[in-house]
Motif scaffolding. Structure first.
Motif, short mmCIF file in Angstrom:
data_model
loop_
_atom_site.label_atom_id
_atom_site.label_comp_id
_atom_site.label_asym_id
_atom_site.label_seq_id
_atom_site.Cartn_x
_atom_site.Cartn_y
_atom_site.Cartn_z
N GLN A 90 -28.53 -69.43 31.74
CA GLN A 90 -28.64 -70.82 32.18
C GLN A 90 -28.74 -70.90 33.71
OE1 GLN A 90 -25.59 -73.47 30.73
NE2 GLN A 90 -25.68 -72.61 28.66
N SER A 121 -33.27 -71.75 22.06
CA SER A 121 -32.21 -72.74 22.21
C SER A 121 -31.91 -73.02 23.69
CB SER A 121 -30.96 -72.25 21.49
OG SER A 121 -29.88 -73.13 21.71
N GLN A 124 -34.73 -75.12 25.11
CA GLN A 124 -34.66 -76.49 24.60
C GLN A 124 -33.57 -77.29 25.30
OE1 GLN A 124 -34.29 -75.68 20.38
NE2 GLN A 124 -36.51 -75.85 20.07
N LYS A 125 -32.44 -76.65 25.64
CA LYS A 125 -31.37 -77.34 26.38
C LYS A 125 -31.89 -77.87 27.71
CE LYS A 125 -27.47 -74.68 24.66
NZ LYS A 125 -26.49 -73.64 24.99
N LEU A 165 -27.83 -80.69 35.03
CA LEU A 165 -27.88 -79.31 34.54
C LEU A 165 -27.11 -78.38 35.47
CD1 LEU A 165 -31.56 -79.09 33.28
CD2 LEU A 165 -29.49 -78.89 31.88
N THR A 168 -23.58 -78.67 34.53
CA THR A 168 -23.39 -78.02 33.23
C THR A 168 -23.35 -76.51 33.40
OG1 THR A 168 -24.50 -79.83 32.09
CG2 THR A 168 -24.39 -77.73 30.92
#
Length: 191
Positions: A90, A121, A124-125, A165, A168
């Motif tokens: 991430q 996944s 897509q986040k 983001l 996050t």
């Protein structure tokens, strides 16, 4: 709880051996030294490395995109298998997208193995959508690639999402005892 500082910085040819080591750990030798050297020397390539706090040479992850007209084409994103599920992917993807925004690029795209649900996944986040499929794209096993697409990188809504983001990503890293540190050189500038 004390957090360990992860450092993200642009890579150069001094990092070739570390890149090859990481490539072997992640992909069993997908790219060659010549391939990485070309990437590092290309003026259109933006290659980041994620370094461990306890070593100035240990490369935990890498990410790269090419600037093609107004598009960021992500060519590689990898985290050493020992460090999976800690938020490092991430952090790298966030950093790549931040640089793409700083460079006024308008969209991002990439190919990913159709079976790689963990990577899909993650993308897509960050807002990537499936735009198509390349049949038999991967040479090693003729697996299909999904083409993922993210547009509107310069739109106020995405720029706001990118800030969210960042929070996050930092929260996720903190849960694994990491803290993200951007190197002395601003990520928007390539040496």
């Amino acid at each position: 709880m004390s957090l360990l500082d992860l450092r993200i910085q642009f890579l150069n040819t001094e990092h070739l051996s570390a890149l090859l080591d990481l490539d072997r750990a992640c992909f069993n030798g997908l790219w060659t030294m010549e391939g990485y050297k070309r990437e590092l020397e290309s003026p259109n390539s933006h290659f980041l490395g994620l370094f461990a706090p306890f070593s100035s040479t240990e490369l935990l992850g890498m990410g790269c995109f090419w600037s093609i007209l107004e598009e960021a084409h992500i060519t590689i994103l990898a985290v050493h298998p020992q460090y999976h599920h800690q938020g490092l992917g991430q952090a790298l993807l966030y950093s790549l997208l931040q640089i793409a925004c700083d460079r006024n690029l308008e969209r991002a795209t990439l190919e990913v193995r159709a079976s790689n649900q963990v990577a899909i996944s993650l993308y897509q986040k960050f807002g990537f959508k499936t735009a198509g499929r390349r049949r038999g794209y991967y040479r090693d096993n003729s697996e299909d690639a999904l083409v993922l697409w993210l547009s509107g990188l310069q739109e106020p809504q995405f720029l706001s999402t990118l800030k969210d983001l960042h929070a996050t990503v930092c929260d996720r890293l903190a849960k694994s005892s990491w803290s993200l540190v951007i190197s002395d050189q601003p990520l928007g500038e390539k040496s």
